[in-house]
Design a protein around this motif. Structure first.
Motif, PDB file in Angstrom:
ATOM      1  N   GLU A  50       0.829  -1.292  -0.048  1.00 35.81           N
ATOM      2  CA  GLU A  50      -0.052  -0.164  -0.082  1.00 35.81           C
ATOM      3  C   GLU A  50       0.930   1.365  -0.096  1.00 35.81           C
ATOM      4  O   GLU A  50       0.681   2.309  -0.830  1.00 35.81           O
ATOM      5  CB  GLU A  50      -0.894  -0.133   1.266  1.00 35.81           C
ATOM      6  CG  GLU A  50      -1.727   1.291   1.319  1.00 35.81           C
ATOM      7  CD  GLU A  50      -2.578   1.226   2.622  1.00 35.81           C
ATOM      8  OE1 GLU A  50      -3.210   2.226   2.713  1.00 35.81           O
ATOM      9  OE2 GLU A  50      -2.467   0.390   3.391  1.00 35.81           O
ATOM     10  N   LYS A  51       1.929   1.248   0.860  1.00 35.66           N
ATOM     11  CA  LYS A  51       2.714   2.446   0.869  1.00 35.66           C
ATOM     12  C   LYS A  51       3.409   2.502  -0.367  1.00 35.66           C
ATOM     13  O   LYS A  51       3.971   3.616  -0.778  1.00 35.66           O
ATOM     14  CB  LYS A  51       3.696   2.046   2.025  1.00 35.66           C
ATOM     15  CG  LYS A  51       2.991   2.640   3.569  1.00 35.66           C
ATOM     16  CD  LYS A  51       3.787   2.466   4.634  1.00 35.66           C
ATOM     17  CE  LYS A  51       2.970   2.390   6.107  1.00 35.66           C
ATOM     18  NZ  LYS A  51       3.678   2.178   7.236  1.00 35.66           N
ATOM     19  N   ARG A  54       1.294   4.129  -2.774  1.00 35.04           N
ATOM     20  CA  ARG A  54       0.872   5.944  -2.470  1.00 35.04           C
ATOM     21  C   ARG A  54       2.412   6.641  -2.609  1.00 35.04           C
ATOM     22  O   ARG A  54       2.244   7.705  -3.406  1.00 35.04           O
ATOM     23  CB  ARG A  54       0.906   5.941  -0.900  1.00 35.04           C
ATOM     24  CG  ARG A  54      -0.658   5.286  -0.676  1.00 35.04           C
ATOM     25  CD  ARG A  54      -1.166   5.500   0.889  1.00 35.04           C
ATOM     26  NE  ARG A  54      -2.053   4.985   1.474  1.00 35.04           N
ATOM     27  CZ  ARG A  54      -3.396   5.361   1.125  1.00 35.04           C
ATOM     28  NH1 ARG A  54      -3.582   6.549   0.535  1.00 35.04           N
ATOM     29  NH2 ARG A  54      -4.240   4.490   1.610  1.00 35.04           N
ATOM     30  N   TYR A  55       3.547   5.934  -2.704  1.00 39.85           N
ATOM     31  CA  TYR A  55       4.742   6.558  -2.814  1.00 39.85           C
ATOM     32  C   TYR A  55       5.013   6.819  -4.413  1.00 39.85           C
ATOM     33  O   TYR A  55       5.659   7.808  -4.677  1.00 39.85           O
ATOM     34  CB  TYR A  55       5.799   5.527  -2.327  1.00 39.85           C
ATOM     35  CG  TYR A  55       7.427   6.210  -2.390  1.00 39.85           C
ATOM     36  CD1 TYR A  55       7.945   7.115  -1.600  1.00 39.85           C
ATOM     37  CD2 TYR A  55       8.019   5.505  -3.517  1.00 39.85           C
ATOM     38  CE1 TYR A  55       9.140   7.472  -1.736  1.00 39.85           C
ATOM     39  CE2 TYR A  55       9.634   5.926  -3.567  1.00 39.85           C
ATOM     40  CZ  TYR A  55       9.902   6.835  -2.864  1.00 39.85           C
ATOM     41  OH  TYR A  55      11.117   7.266  -2.956  1.00 39.85           O
ATOM     42  N   TYR A  58       0.020   6.896  -6.516  1.00 40.49           N
ATOM     43  CA  TYR A  58      -1.411   6.471  -6.672  1.00 40.49           C
ATOM     44  C   TYR A  58      -2.445   6.747  -5.313  1.00 40.49           C
ATOM     45  O   TYR A  58      -1.915   6.484  -4.452  1.00 40.49           O
ATOM     46  CB  TYR A  58      -1.546   4.981  -6.892  1.00 40.49           C
ATOM     47  CG  TYR A  58      -1.009   4.266  -8.285  1.00 40.49           C
ATOM     48  CD1 TYR A  58      -1.824   4.667  -9.060  1.00 40.49           C
ATOM     49  CD2 TYR A  58       0.014   3.816  -7.904  1.00 40.49           C
ATOM     50  CE1 TYR A  58      -1.165   4.107 -10.555  1.00 40.49           C
ATOM     51  CE2 TYR A  58       0.707   3.293  -9.258  1.00 40.49           C
ATOM     52  CZ  TYR A  58      -0.004   3.472 -10.653  1.00 40.49           C
ATOM     53  OH  TYR A  58       0.368   3.008 -11.811  1.00 40.49           O
ATOM     54  N   PRO A  59      -3.246   7.421  -5.691  1.00 42.31           N
ATOM     55  CA  PRO A  59      -4.291   7.492  -4.467  1.00 42.31           C
ATOM     56  C   PRO A  59      -4.936   5.998  -3.877  1.00 42.31           C
ATOM     57  O   PRO A  59      -5.238   5.165  -4.930  1.00 42.31           O
ATOM     58  CB  PRO A  59      -5.464   8.258  -4.975  1.00 42.31           C
ATOM     59  CG  PRO A  59      -5.038   8.785  -6.137  1.00 42.31           C
ATOM     60  CD  PRO A  59      -4.000   7.997  -6.685  1.00 42.31           C
ATOM     61  N   VAL A  60      -4.769   5.624  -2.914  1.00 38.08           N
ATOM     62  CA  VAL A  60      -5.202   4.224  -2.555  1.00 38.08           C
ATOM     63  C   VAL A  60      -6.451   4.272  -1.470  1.00 38.08           C
ATOM     64  O   VAL A  60      -6.373   4.880  -0.417  1.00 38.08           O
ATOM     65  CB  VAL A  60      -3.966   3.343  -2.070  1.00 38.08           C
ATOM     66  CG1 VAL A  60      -4.702   1.937  -1.551  1.00 38.08           C
ATOM     67  CG2 VAL A  60      -2.954   3.322  -2.833  1.00 38.08           C
ATOM     68  N   LYS A  61      -7.338   3.338  -1.786  1.00 40.49           N
ATOM     69  CA  LYS A  61      -8.378   3.200  -0.775  1.00 40.49           C
ATOM     70  C   LYS A  61      -8.254   1.434  -0.351  1.00 40.49           C
ATOM     71  O   LYS A  61      -8.534   0.675  -1.187  1.00 40.49           O
ATOM     72  CB  LYS A  61      -9.776   3.427  -1.295  1.00 40.49           C
ATOM     73  CG  LYS A  61     -10.918   3.238   0.025  1.00 40.49           C
ATOM     74  CD  LYS A  61     -12.422   3.510  -0.604  1.00 40.49           C
ATOM     75  CE  LYS A  61     -13.564   3.422   0.567  1.00 40.49           C
ATOM     76  NZ  LYS A  61     -14.745   3.699   0.011  1.00 40.49           N
ATOM     77  N   ARG A  62      -7.982   1.379   0.767  1.00 38.60           N
ATOM     78  CA  ARG A  62      -7.665  -0.113   1.420  1.00 38.60           C
ATOM     79  C   ARG A  62      -8.675  -0.323   2.383  1.00 38.60           C
ATOM     80  O   ARG A  62      -8.964   0.282   3.406  1.00 38.60           O
ATOM     81  CB  ARG A  62      -6.290   0.014   2.111  1.00 38.60           C
ATOM     82  CG  ARG A  62      -6.054  -1.364   2.490  1.00 38.60           C
ATOM     83  CD  ARG A  62      -4.752  -1.551   2.875  1.00 38.60           C
ATOM     84  NE  ARG A  62      -4.328  -3.007   3.783  1.00 38.60           N
ATOM     85  CZ  ARG A  62      -3.555  -3.147   4.551  1.00 38.60           C
ATOM     86  NH1 ARG A  62      -2.706  -2.141   4.953  1.00 38.60           N
ATOM     87  NH2 ARG A  62      -3.281  -4.131   5.141  1.00 38.60           N
ATOM     88  N   ASP A 118      -7.965   2.234   5.539  1.00 36.79           N
ATOM     89  CA  ASP A 118      -8.945   3.299   5.504  1.00 36.79           C
ATOM     90  C   ASP A 118     -10.160   2.930   5.786  1.00 36.79           C
ATOM     91  O   ASP A 118     -10.886   3.605   6.604  1.00 36.79           O
ATOM     92  CB  ASP A 118      -9.047   3.962   4.114  1.00 36.79           C
ATOM     93  CG  ASP A 118      -7.854   4.187   3.383  1.00 36.79           C
ATOM     94  OD1 ASP A 118      -7.261   5.365   3.590  1.00 36.79           O
ATOM     95  OD2 ASP A 118      -7.010   3.511   2.566  1.00 36.79           O
ATOM     96  N   GLN A 398       9.166   6.616   3.833  1.00 40.03           N
ATOM     97  CA  GLN A 398       7.918   6.433   3.817  1.00 40.03           C
ATOM     98  C   GLN A 398       7.136   5.125   3.466  1.00 40.03           C
ATOM     99  O   GLN A 398       6.020   4.866   3.804  1.00 40.03           O
ATOM    100  CB  GLN A 398       7.517   7.423   2.781  1.00 40.03           C
ATOM    101  CG  GLN A 398       7.681   8.838   3.144  1.00 40.03           C
ATOM    102  CD  GLN A 398       7.522   9.875   1.840  1.00 40.03           C
ATOM    103  OE1 GLN A 398       6.583   9.923   1.457  1.00 40.03           O
ATOM    104  NE2 GLN A 398       8.685  10.157   1.022  1.00 40.03           N
TER     105      GLN A 398
END
Length: 472
Positions: A50-51, A54-55, A58-62, A118, A398
């Motif tokens: 996931e990180k 995002r790094y 990409y916006p992520v909804k988990r 999230d 990060q």
């Protein structure tokens, strides 16, 4: 980013359905006991995934479920509910047990720097969703009622075994408690969508349904929770390799029969943490937890580093010796970072970009965390300013979440406090005099001072930052 897709059995370029939002679902814990460190390896690697996304911008909804009902002792729909088992063991209600171990799970995640998803949804929140899916599958002819329970009919599928590249041993984990014959099933691979009171009279949690008072099967929970929060199209579904069959196999079967189209594009499976006797398991009695590691004096970050030093698609062997090696490596790494002096320097952008390119290359190559950790050591060896090194380490952490700069600052403060507590102006003056004698190449005088201090129980340690002393 290239990821190995368990569904296609090859590495694929990750292309989300919608670049504006990556939809990611991860199987959560069954909260009837503490998570052991084998469970937590999976969550660490999912956290890295996931990180990393995002790094890379990409916006992520988990979304993650919490299983507080329906997961039986065997994944093959046999045995008692694990939550009921936990409640009996501790003489508490199922909901009290669920809350206690949910809180304990997230406390362990916090210690390991695993980001909270999230959305976290307990299975007991979505009963109406399960009932709706079961009704639809019955209407479509993909399910049938037998003996009071509702079963999914696997004979309606063109292909059931979608993860058949896995080892037989991995697939067998799903039925590790042994399979009792269920005479209600039309086919041996059929699985329960809804249990009723006709089979489980002593089940603690029950709800009204069109098929009688009962509760959902385990597999349907993840499908419905994912669709509730992420819709009909899922980008990535992640979990442990032991969930590939039957859990994820059954999720695909029921979800795609319900939706009428492909459900999830990428399947990300983390392999086992083994000890000398094989895969770690709660059913084997005593198991290792983060709290136990702490009691033995280990920083949870040492365990996180231990996991990152191996690829997620390889079984990782745990031993105290291996963990000791990781702990020593972590302490040495932090000490090297603590020795950096970035004050007054500028970040050299070209050097920073080259260091970052190596790090991103490791992540893009099927999340190669071993190479990503190597990229950290490359930073420390790089010919650039310390300010550049600190900026790169902050950037990389990060994703790695090893507390690199925070731990280094803590070590610097500790060292400064120890030096202040042991300050002795007379000895400091002698050490300084020895340093000046060495500069003047008066080695006889330098040796005389060293011997005098040694006789007084003081050891001089020459470091790149200058001579230090300590009492011995």
């Amino acid at each position: 980013m290239y990821l190995y897709n368990s569904l296609s059995h090859k590495k694929e370029l990750f292309v989300p359905n919608d670049p504006s939002l990556v939809k990611m679902y991860t199987c959560g814990p069954t909260v009837y006991h503490y998570a052991h460190i084998g469970n937590l390896r999976t969550y660490i690697m999912e956290d890295i995934l996931e990180k990393s996304l995002r790094y890379m911008g990409y916006p992520v909804k988990r979304v993650m479920n919490i299983t507080d009902v329906g997961h039986l002792a065997s994944d093959a729909d046999t045995g008692e509910d694990k939550m009921v088992k936990g409640a009996k063991r501790e003489h508490k209600s199922v909901m009290d047990v669920a809350k206690f171990y949910t809180d304990a799970f997230f406390a362990d995640c916090d210690k390991l720097n695993i980001k909270r998803p999230d959305v976290v949804e307990p299975a007991t929140n979505c009963i109406d969703n399960y009932i709706h899916m079961v009704k639809t599958l019955l209407e479509k002819g993909s399910a049938y009622l037998a003996g009071g329970n509702v079963y999914f009919d696997t004979s309606t599928l063109e292909k059931y075994y979608v993860f058949n590249d896995h080892d037989e041993e991995d697939l067998a984990v799903g039925v590790r408690e042994g399979v009792e014959e269920d005479t209600n099933k039309r086919n041996k691979n059929d699985f329960v969508l809804w249990f009723t009171k006709s089979k489980f009279e002593d089940q603690a949690l029950k709800w009204d349904s069109p098929w009688g008072v009962g509760y959902p099967g385990w597999h349907i929970e993840c499908s419905c929770i994912s669709m509730k929060h992420l819709g009909e199209y899922l980008d990535i579904h992640a979990g442990g390799i032991d969930n590939a069959f039957p859990h994820h196999t059954n999720e695909i079967a029921q979800s795609e029969s319900y939706l009428g189209h492909k459900w999830c594009n990428y399947w990300f499976h983390v392999h086992h943490l083994n000890n000398e006797s094989g895969k770690m398991s709660k059913s084997k009695g005593e198991f290792l937890t983060v709290s136990l590691l702490e009691e033995k004096g280990y920083d949870p970050m040492a365990y996180r580093l231990f996991c990152l030093q191996s690829h997620y698609r390889r079984n990782l062997v745990f031993s105290w010796e291996n963990l000791d090696n990781a702990a020593v490596a972590y302490d040495k790494l932090i000490a090297k970072i603590a020795a950096l002096k970035p004050e007054g320097e500028e970040v050299e952008q070209d050097a920073f970009d080259k260091l970052k390119e190596r790090f991103m290359g490791a992540l893009n190559g099927d999340l190669n965390t071993s190479l990503a950790v190597t990229a950290v050591y490359d930073v420390l060896k790089a010919k650039c300013s310390d300010a550049t090194k600190v900026a790169a380490l902050r950037d990389f952490d990060q994703v790695l979440s090893l507390n690199l700069l925070e731990a280094a600052e803590k070590l610097r403060k500790k060292n400064a406090e120890e030096e202040a507590a042991n300050a002795d102006p007379e000895i400091d003056a002698l050490v300084a005099a020895r340093t000046e004698a060495k500069k003047a190449k008066n080695f006889a005088e330098a040796d005389r001072i060293r011997d005098e201090l040694k006789a007084r129980g003081i050891e001089i340690i020459d470091t790149p930052q200058g001579a230090k002393w300590r009492k011995v």
